[in-house]
Design an enzyme around this catalytic site. Sequence first.
Site, short mmCIF file in Angstrom:
data_model
loop_
_atom_site.label_atom_id
_atom_site.label_comp_id
_atom_site.label_asym_id
_atom_site.label_seq_id
_atom_site.Cartn_x
_atom_site.Cartn_y
_atom_site.Cartn_z
N CYS A 114 15.90 -23.93 8.23
CA CYS A 114 16.01 -22.63 8.92
C CYS A 114 14.66 -22.07 9.34
CB CYS A 114 16.76 -21.63 8.05
SG CYS A 114 18.40 -22.17 7.64
N HIS A 264 15.50 -14.20 9.99
CA HIS A 264 16.48 -15.28 10.01
C HIS A 264 17.84 -14.68 9.65
CE1 HIS A 264 18.59 -18.91 9.39
NE2 HIS A 264 18.58 -18.88 8.08
N ASN A 294 24.95 -18.14 10.46
CA ASN A 294 23.61 -18.71 10.28
C ASN A 294 23.49 -19.97 11.14
OD1 ASN A 294 21.35 -20.06 9.37
ND2 ASN A 294 21.79 -19.79 7.19
N1 ACO Z 1 35.93 -16.77 0.21
C1 ACO Z 1 36.41 -16.22 -0.91
N2 ACO Z 1 35.78 -16.34 -2.12
C2 ACO Z 1 34.64 -17.06 -2.13
C3 ACO Z 1 34.10 -17.66 -1.00
C4 ACO Z 1 34.78 -17.50 0.22
N3 ACO Z 1 34.35 -18.02 1.39
N4 ACO Z 1 32.96 -18.31 -1.34
C5 ACO Z 1 32.77 -18.11 -2.65
N5 ACO Z 1 33.81 -17.36 -3.14
C6 ACO Z 1 34.02 -16.90 -4.51
C7 ACO Z 1 33.31 -17.74 -5.53
O1 ACO Z 1 34.10 -18.86 -5.87
C8 ACO Z 1 33.15 -16.78 -6.67
O2 ACO Z 1 34.36 -16.70 -7.37
P1 ACO Z 1 34.39 -16.54 -8.97
O3 ACO Z 1 33.68 -15.22 -9.24
O4 ACO Z 1 35.83 -16.53 -9.28
O5 ACO Z 1 33.62 -17.71 -9.50
C9 ACO Z 1 32.92 -15.44 -5.97
O6 ACO Z 1 33.42 -15.60 -4.64
C10 ACO Z 1 31.46 -14.99 -5.90
O7 ACO Z 1 30.68 -16.07 -5.42
P2 ACO Z 1 29.11 -15.96 -5.28
O8 ACO Z 1 28.54 -17.25 -4.84
O9 ACO Z 1 28.53 -15.31 -6.50
O10 ACO Z 1 29.02 -14.90 -4.08
P3 ACO Z 1 27.74 -14.17 -3.53
O11 ACO Z 1 27.97 -12.74 -3.55
O12 ACO Z 1 26.46 -14.70 -4.12
O13 ACO Z 1 27.74 -14.63 -2.01
C11 ACO Z 1 26.66 -16.19 -0.51
C12 ACO Z 1 27.61 -16.01 -1.68
C13 ACO Z 1 27.24 -15.44 0.67
C14 ACO Z 1 26.54 -17.66 -0.20
C15 ACO Z 1 25.27 -15.61 -0.85
O14 ACO Z 1 24.86 -16.07 -2.12
C16 ACO Z 1 24.21 -15.96 0.16
O15 ACO Z 1 24.22 -15.51 1.28
N6 ACO Z 1 23.19 -16.75 -0.22
C17 ACO Z 1 22.03 -17.02 0.62
C18 ACO Z 1 22.28 -18.00 1.72
C19 ACO Z 1 20.97 -18.16 2.50
O16 ACO Z 1 20.16 -17.27 2.58
N7 ACO Z 1 20.72 -19.26 3.12
C20 ACO Z 1 19.44 -19.33 3.86
C21 ACO Z 1 19.02 -20.58 4.07
S1 ACO Z 1 20.19 -21.59 4.88
C22 ACO Z 1 19.33 -23.03 5.39
O17 ACO Z 1 18.17 -23.18 5.23
C23 ACO Z 1 20.11 -24.13 5.91
#
Ligand code: ACO
Length: 337
Positions: A114, A264, A294
Amino acid sequence: MTLKSKILGTGSALPKKIITNDDLSKVVDTTDEWISSRTGIRERRIALDGKTSELAARAAKEAIKAAGLSAKDIDLVITGTVTPDMAFPSTSCFVQLELGLRAGIPAFDLSAACSGFLYALDVADNFIRSKSAKNVLVIGVDLFSKIVDWKDRSTCVLFGDGAGAVVLGATKSKAGILSSKLFSDGRKWELLYSPQDKNRTPFEDVKSKAKSAKNSKDSTSDSTLKMKGNEIFKLAVRSMGSAVSEALKEARLKPSDISLLIPHQANNRIIKAMQQRLKLSDAQVFSNIEKYGNTSAASIPIALDEAVKSGRVKRGNNLILVAFGGGLTWASTVIKW
Ligand code: ACO
């Protein structure tokens, strides 16, 4: 006055096919409410038949036109991408072919996930300041629809396909790139990666041909994108925050001097955290994550192109662009428009 580089024109290209959160809820166990409240994403574009080089060439053509230049004026092509059509030739060589750029100019791809566009912009800036190039085509393009696991709801909802491009040219004016900082930390690579190619040599196939068919199972591997979202989230906020501070310091500017932050587009909550840290108003922060998700290396140049076209960037404005991605890599660039 010292030689600098300046963005002469911008362009972007997106696939036609829109996939909404509701569409995804029919494929994986998710909801529009979960995706939009956790990330800010409402829809993304998917290149069903298109290739990386085709989207890249469309964005590049627009950027060259916006710069008031023609194909013959470009003397270097650098493309930030981790989803090229082929391992080789590079996406840049395919763009050179597609747009009829001069034969003989250097053209290469750069892998920084990214952060790929800001890495490529910095390399282009160095080519210009050392007088090795005059007009550089810098592209950020990725088709993550080709590498995500469409059965994994925790990653497939986040990404989309797209391309953005700029033409960077030499200038002696006050406007242009004021500072640029690049960072990486390979120790944390396992937080975000895409294995793609199997970690073995086809030579092994030759050796094992005589062996029984059950051994062929050993060669299968899961090649889709892997991410530890929670940890990446925290590191993204921290790393992009410090990258902004360092680039501003080098440019001798304060956060209050920023006219527009173009971060980003990975998660709206990450963008909001940066906005709070820098004490910026909504008008000083650009976000289009709602429409595209993204798009990896394409996210910043697409956002920049939209910001320019919608009149949010004016002559004399100080812009700060900041990225974070796999590698891990992160980067920041300050530009006076
Ligand atoms: N729909 C419904 N529920 C979901 C989904 C979904 N799509 N995805 C995960 N869940 C559930 C999980 O299973 C979990 O359930 P549980 O509590 O029963 O175990 C719950 O939701 C919470 O999951 P988390 O992973 O803790 O959710 P979080 O609030 O952290 O959000 C996310 C996840 C959106 C991926 C976030 O962590 C994020 O944006 N991270 C950064 C991503 C990023 O910045 N990437 C940049 C670089 S990308 C690159 O370089 C290619």
